[in-house]
Design a protein around this motif. Structure first.
Motif, PDB file in Angstrom:
ATOM      1  N   GLY A 147    -149.509 -34.658  21.210  1.00  0.00           N
ATOM      2  CA  GLY A 147    -148.833 -33.967  20.114  1.00  0.00           C
ATOM      3  C   GLY A 147    -149.750 -33.882  18.899  1.00  0.00           C
ATOM      4  O   GLY A 147    -150.950 -34.137  18.980  1.00  0.00           O
ATOM      5  N   ILE A 148    -149.174 -33.543  17.757  1.00  0.00           N
ATOM      6  CA  ILE A 148    -149.968 -33.469  16.531  1.00  0.00           C
ATOM      7  C   ILE A 148    -150.262 -34.867  15.994  1.00  0.00           C
ATOM      8  O   ILE A 148    -151.406 -35.210  15.668  1.00  0.00           O
ATOM      9  CB  ILE A 148    -149.246 -32.627  15.464  1.00  0.00           C
ATOM     10  CG1 ILE A 148    -149.066 -31.182  15.943  1.00  0.00           C
ATOM     11  CG2 ILE A 148    -150.013 -32.644  14.149  1.00  0.00           C
ATOM     12  CD1 ILE A 148    -150.361 -30.424  16.143  1.00  0.00           C
TER      13      ILE A 148
ATOM     14  N   ASP B 184    -143.221 -30.050  20.408  1.00  0.00           N
ATOM     15  CA  ASP B 184    -142.325 -29.068  19.794  1.00  0.00           C
ATOM     16  C   ASP B 184    -141.937 -29.394  18.358  1.00  0.00           C
ATOM     17  O   ASP B 184    -141.192 -28.626  17.743  1.00  0.00           O
ATOM     18  CB  ASP B 184    -141.042 -28.948  20.630  1.00  0.00           C
ATOM     19  CG  ASP B 184    -141.319 -28.448  22.039  1.00  0.00           C
ATOM     20  OD1 ASP B 184    -142.163 -27.553  22.180  1.00  0.00           O
ATOM     21  OD2 ASP B 184    -140.705 -28.968  22.987  1.00  0.00           O
ATOM     22  N   ILE B 185    -142.413 -30.513  17.822  1.00  0.00           N
ATOM     23  CA  ILE B 185    -141.974 -30.898  16.473  1.00  0.00           C
ATOM     24  C   ILE B 185    -142.866 -30.313  15.386  1.00  0.00           C
ATOM     25  O   ILE B 185    -142.581 -30.469  14.198  1.00  0.00           O
ATOM     26  CB  ILE B 185    -141.903 -32.430  16.337  1.00  0.00           C
ATOM     27  CG1 ILE B 185    -143.273 -33.062  16.563  1.00  0.00           C
ATOM     28  CG2 ILE B 185    -140.885 -33.000  17.312  1.00  0.00           C
ATOM     29  CD1 ILE B 185    -143.288 -34.569  16.355  1.00  0.00           C
ATOM     30  N   TYR B 186    -143.954 -29.636  15.773  1.00  0.00           N
ATOM     31  CA  TYR B 186    -144.831 -28.962  14.804  1.00  0.00           C
ATOM     32  C   TYR B 186    -145.263 -27.620  15.377  1.00  0.00           C
ATOM     33  O   TYR B 186    -145.374 -27.449  16.597  1.00  0.00           O
ATOM     34  CB  TYR B 186    -146.083 -29.794  14.504  1.00  0.00           C
ATOM     35  CG  TYR B 186    -145.873 -30.926  13.523  1.00  0.00           C
ATOM     36  CD1 TYR B 186    -145.651 -30.684  12.173  1.00  0.00           C
ATOM     37  CD2 TYR B 186    -145.921 -32.250  13.955  1.00  0.00           C
ATOM     38  CE1 TYR B 186    -145.479 -31.722  11.274  1.00  0.00           C
ATOM     39  CE2 TYR B 186    -145.746 -33.303  13.058  1.00  0.00           C
ATOM     40  CZ  TYR B 186    -145.529 -33.030  11.721  1.00  0.00           C
ATOM     41  OH  TYR B 186    -145.346 -34.058  10.836  1.00  0.00           O
ATOM     42  N   GLU B 187    -145.514 -26.689  14.485  1.00  0.00           N
ATOM     43  CA  GLU B 187    -146.175 -25.438  14.835  1.00  0.00           C
ATOM     44  C   GLU B 187    -147.647 -25.566  14.470  1.00  0.00           C
ATOM     45  O   GLU B 187    -147.992 -26.191  13.470  1.00  0.00           O
ATOM     46  CB  GLU B 187    -145.560 -24.255  14.077  1.00  0.00           C
ATOM     47  CG  GLU B 187    -144.137 -23.921  14.471  1.00  0.00           C
ATOM     48  CD  GLU B 187    -144.069 -23.098  15.741  1.00  0.00           C
ATOM     49  OE1 GLU B 187    -145.139 -22.677  16.233  1.00  0.00           O
ATOM     50  OE2 GLU B 187    -142.952 -22.889  16.246  1.00  0.00           O
TER      51      GLU B 187
ATOM     52  N   THR C  42    -142.808 -22.438  27.811  1.00  0.00           N
ATOM     53  CA  THR C  42    -143.441 -21.130  28.031  1.00  0.00           C
ATOM     54  C   THR C  42    -144.436 -21.174  29.166  1.00  0.00           C
ATOM     55  O   THR C  42    -144.895 -20.113  29.612  1.00  0.00           O
ATOM     56  CB  THR C  42    -144.153 -20.663  26.753  1.00  0.00           C
ATOM     57  OG1 THR C  42    -145.132 -21.651  26.370  1.00  0.00           O
ATOM     58  CG2 THR C  42    -143.151 -20.494  25.616  1.00  0.00           C
ATOM     59  N   LYS C  43    -144.808 -22.359  29.642  1.00  0.00           N
ATOM     60  CA  LYS C  43    -145.723 -22.508  30.761  1.00  0.00           C
ATOM     61  C   LYS C  43    -145.512 -23.883  31.388  1.00  0.00           C
ATOM     62  O   LYS C  43    -144.872 -24.755  30.793  1.00  0.00           O
ATOM     63  CB  LYS C  43    -147.171 -22.337  30.315  1.00  0.00           C
ATOM     64  CG  LYS C  43    -147.604 -23.324  29.240  1.00  0.00           C
ATOM     65  CD  LYS C  43    -149.021 -23.052  28.757  1.00  0.00           C
ATOM     66  CE  LYS C  43    -150.043 -23.222  29.857  1.00  0.00           C
ATOM     67  NZ  LYS C  43    -151.423 -23.162  29.340  1.00  0.00           N
ATOM     68  N   GLU C  44    -146.073 -24.056  32.578  1.00  0.00           N
ATOM     69  CA  GLU C  44    -145.952 -25.326  33.287  1.00  0.00           C
ATOM     70  C   GLU C  44    -147.009 -26.303  32.801  1.00  0.00           C
ATOM     71  O   GLU C  44    -147.951 -25.954  32.078  1.00  0.00           O
ATOM     72  CB  GLU C  44    -146.071 -25.098  34.791  1.00  0.00           C
ATOM     73  CG  GLU C  44    -144.962 -24.234  35.387  1.00  0.00           C
ATOM     74  CD  GLU C  44    -143.602 -24.896  35.276  1.00  0.00           C
ATOM     75  OE1 GLU C  44    -143.510 -26.114  35.501  1.00  0.00           O
ATOM     76  OE2 GLU C  44    -142.628 -24.186  34.950  1.00  0.00           O
TER      77      GLU C  44
ATOM     78  N   GLY D 280    -143.611 -25.476  23.465  1.00  0.00           N
ATOM     79  CA  GLY D 280    -143.350 -24.853  24.753  1.00  0.00           C
ATOM     80  C   GLY D 280    -144.425 -25.055  25.787  1.00  0.00           C
ATOM     81  O   GLY D 280    -144.310 -24.552  26.904  1.00  0.00           O
ATOM     82  N   THR D 281    -145.494 -25.798  25.448  1.00  0.00           N
ATOM     83  CA  THR D 281    -146.601 -26.012  26.375  1.00  0.00           C
ATOM     84  C   THR D 281    -146.759 -27.498  26.669  1.00  0.00           C
ATOM     85  O   THR D 281    -146.224 -28.351  25.962  1.00  0.00           O
ATOM     86  CB  THR D 281    -147.914 -25.464  25.806  1.00  0.00           C
ATOM     87  OG1 THR D 281    -148.269 -26.228  24.627  1.00  0.00           O
ATOM     88  CG2 THR D 281    -147.765 -24.002  25.416  1.00  0.00           C
TER      89      THR D 281
END
Length: 486
Positions: A260-261, A378-381, A479-481, A345-346
């Motif tokens: 993650g970030i 998913d907690i950051y863009e 959005t992807k596996e 999503g990845t």
């Protein structure tokens, strides 16, 4: 001077006789009064004067004083770039309407030429700006960058009527996110008072020789159970899914994915009791590992060690695992490299060439436990940074220089929902995978490369099993596996 409104009107016959007797010069005739002493006249000046009545006597309008309409006309001419030449106007004769028409036409032509000169000048300036523009600015395509940053960003402020427990959740996350600058500010403030030097100077010397980060830190149960961490875990919220028991008669090495970030889920799961780790796995003492540079920051290092957080150096891993059964270390395997792939999503993992943690587990005889944290990405863009892009190159060069990288990310704010540096509220579910029992590792002080690769393959298969089993439950918005990128 007497105003023209108070002056009596005198007929033309009596004015000639009075002027001869008193030797007073007669007032100018109407045609003389129309002489353009104060600039050229408009074409309808005669009709205006006929409607206005008798013209004022000479001297009623002092030199340099004009009517409001005249001043407006001059101002409009000046804005149009047309100059006013009074000498030409006065020499052209009084009351010549034909000459006035010619002058107006010439001025219109001059105005058109002036407008054309302005346009050509603006075009030349624009071309000059294009020539001197920086090559870097033109290559990074600022318009595309701005469009990327603006995608999905719309300020939505939080309402004032928020329940107190949600305010505490936000405060707990903000405290952890701002803990480094808070510690630095407190340290500098203490350093500004000379009486504190007798404590701070020995403290700084002691931190250079302190080996606690390599031997498990100084974990305190009260620090792990601090009430703020319960709100911290509830913010997202974070939770644990347990598949099997972990007996406290073995050491364990938890591999956490993805990075993650920042790795908020790893902190909540292994460094606090916000997710009730000790209730799921009683007798296991986890130590979350982080960069050794974090233990160079005054005060911050002590807070980390109070939660059992230690250095991720090889000697630290070996020292902790050698403390006997029930000890465990948690390593975020992907590290800083994987944080550059943290997009919502990845699930792009940096794992193919990571053999160090497997080799450490074999050397110390620690069982491997893969942990996949759904929702961590998913907690950051994050700004688009595909491999080969200028953003990715800058981030990789920064990582080579300093040992860590800085993803260009954004989240929500303290008082709005979608613009700031706070993480979004998104569920984080940590699934500790055990197929009946953890991946048992036989201790070997000198493992071969084949043994390390074989154990890594078993680890990857177990991690993929977690993804395939829970992806439709906890990653429905993917959005992807799951992909092993490196």
């Amino acid at each position: 001077m007497t105003s023209t409104l108070d002056r009596p009107t005198i007929s033309s016959s009596s004015s000639s006789s009075s002027s001869s007797l008193l030797d007073i010069p007669s007032p100018p005739s109407r045609s003389e009064s129309l002489t353009p002493k104060h600039g050229p006249l408009a074409l309808n000046a005669f009709e205006a004067l006929e409607n206005e009545g008798p013209s004022p006597a000479e001297g009623d309008i002092p030199d340099g004083h004009e009517g409001r309409e005249e001043r407006l006309r001059r101002r409009n001419l000046a804005k149009s770039g047309i100059g006013i030449d009074e000498s030409v106007a006065s020499s052209s004769g009084s009351g010549s309407v034909g000459s006035l028409d010619v002058e107006d036409e010439e001025r219109e032509n001059e105005g058109f030429k002036g407008h054309r000169r302005k346009s050509s000048l603006g075009e030349a300036r624009r071309k000059m700006r294009d020539k001197i523009r920086s090559p870097l600015v033109s290559t990074i395509k600022l318009d595309e960058l701005r469009d990327t940053l603006e995608i999905g960003i719309e300020k939505k402020f939080a309402p004032l009527s928020i329940p107190p427990h949600r305010r505490l959740q936000t405060a707990a996350v903000a405290l952890w996110a701002l803990l480094i600058p808070i510690c630095l500010i407190v340290f500098l403030l203490c350093l500004s008072f000379p009486p504190f030097w007798v404590v701070l100077i020995p403290y700084l010397i002691w931190t250079q020789f302190d080996t606690a980060p390599d031997y498990g830190g100084r974990p305190k149960e009260w620090a792990r159970r601090f009430f703020f961490w319960t709100y911290f875990a509830q913010y997202y919220p974070c939770s644990i899914v347990k598949e099997a028991e972990l007996t406290p008669d073995r050491p364990y090495l938890f591999g956490y994915h993805p990075h993650g970030i920042i790795g908020m889920g790893a902190f909540a799961t292994f460094a606090t009791e916000g997710t009730n780790f000790s209730e799921y796995f009683p007798g296991i003492k986890p130590h979350l590992l982080t960069l050794e540079s974090n233990f160079k920051i005054p005060f911050y290092r002590d807070i980390l060690m109070a939660h059992g957080i230690c250095s991720v150096a090889k000697k630290s891993c070996a020292n902790i695992l050698s403390q006997g059964p029930g000890t465990a270390i948690a390593i975020v395997i992907g590290g800083a490299t994987e944080s550059l792939s943290a997009h919502p999503g990845t699930a792009d993992l940096t794992l193919k060439r990571r053999f160090g943690f497997v080799k450490m587990a074999i050397k110390e005889g620690a069982d491997l436990v893969p942990v996949f944290s759904f929702g961590e990405n998913d907690i950051y863009e994050q700004l688009a940074n595909a491999k080969g892009s200028w953003v990715y190159k800058i981030q990789k060069n920064f990582q080579k220089m300093f040992g860590f990288t800085l993803p260009l990310f954004y989240g929500r704010g303290l008082f709005n929902y979608n613009y700031g540096l706070m993480p979004f509220r998104h569920p984080i579910v940590s699934v500790a995978s055990i197929v009946g029992k953890p991946i048992h590792v036989k201790k070997d002080p000198h493992p071969s490369d084949e043994a390390v690769q074989e154990m890594q393959q078993l680890y990857i298969e177990e991690l993929m099993r977690i993804w395939d089993r829970y992806k439709d439950l906890y990653a429905r918005g993917r959005t992807k596996e799951l992909t092993l990128v490196e």
